[in-house]
Enzyme design. Structure first.
Site, PDB file in Angstrom:
ATOM      1  N   SER A 189       0.805  -1.209   0.000  1.00  0.00           N
ATOM      2  CA  SER A 189       0.000   0.000   0.000  1.00  0.00           C
ATOM      3  C   SER A 189       0.853   1.281   0.000  1.00  0.00           C
ATOM      4  CB  SER A 189      -0.952  -0.057   1.204  1.00  0.00           C
ATOM      5  OG  SER A 189      -1.893   0.955   1.166  1.00  0.00           O
ATOM      6  N   HIS A 213      -2.890  -1.092  -4.296  1.00  0.00           N
ATOM      7  CA  HIS A 213      -4.348  -1.135  -4.441  1.00  0.00           C
ATOM      8  C   HIS A 213      -4.867   0.290  -4.476  1.00  0.00           C
ATOM      9  CE1 HIS A 213      -5.217  -0.599   0.068  1.00  0.00           C
ATOM     10  NE2 HIS A 213      -3.909  -0.566  -0.067  1.00  0.00           N
TER      11      HIS A 213
END
Length: 185
Positions: A90, A113
């Site tokens: 992330s 993501h």
């Protein structure tokens, strides 16, 4: 968290979620090493600074704090090499892109993501303001990832639309230009 800086080893560690305190500490260390190198260059015109080594293992964290670290690395006069150990998920994935050289150990896993957004605001205008800012941040993150890697735009978009998280092995990350080298290979 006021760690002493070892100017000879030049190692910085992120081994937790990227939140305000860790962000402030990493930025402080980068700035202090840059200041030290500047002083050394004033005293010795032949001084050549070794890179800063940032060791990264994280589940992610706050994107605003990750972007602050990203900017500190990108604008550091002293190169910052990044080494991924274990996981780089992330917000860590975004930080990785800032490195002068990006390395990963063989058993590391990387993941990107779409940004996560939740709102507890009851007022529609407040919710719309945050949603607008969220979309703007996502567009900026996408641009950084596309600039810092060889990931094709359509592939990045496909993953965001069809999968929640895009996990990649170090071999896939190397192929996509997310890292420059796998340590030990």
């Amino acid at each position: 968290m006021a760690n002493e800086i070892d100017y000879k080893r030049r190692n910085i560690y992120i081994n937790e979620d990227i939140e305000e305190e860790i962000s402030k500490e990493v930025i402080r260390q980068i700035i202090e090493i840059n200041d030290y190198d500047k002083e050394q260059r004033l005293e010795d015109i032949y001084y050549k600074a070794d890179p800063i080594n940032l060791f990264l293992t994280t589940n992610g964290g706050t994107i605003g704090e990750a972007l602050a670290i990203y900017d500190a690395i990108k604008y550091s006069k002293t190169p910052v090499d990044i080494y991924v150990l274990g996981k780089c998920y992330s917000a860590g994935f975004v930080i990785l892109g800032a490195g002068s050289h990006r390395f990963a150990y063989p058993n590391a896993t990387l993941m990107t993501h779409e940004l996560s957004y939740s709102s507890s605001y009851n007022q529609l205008t407040t919710h719309e303001d945050y949603a607008h800012e969220f979309r703007k941040n996502q567009k900026g993150i996408n641009e950084l990832i596309l600039k810092d890697t060889n990931i094709p735009k359509d592939e990045l978009q496909w993953y965001y639309e069809h999968k929640k998280d895009w996990f990649m092995s170090v071999e896939e990350a190397l192929k996509l230009g997310v890292i420059d080298k796998i340590i030990g290979k």
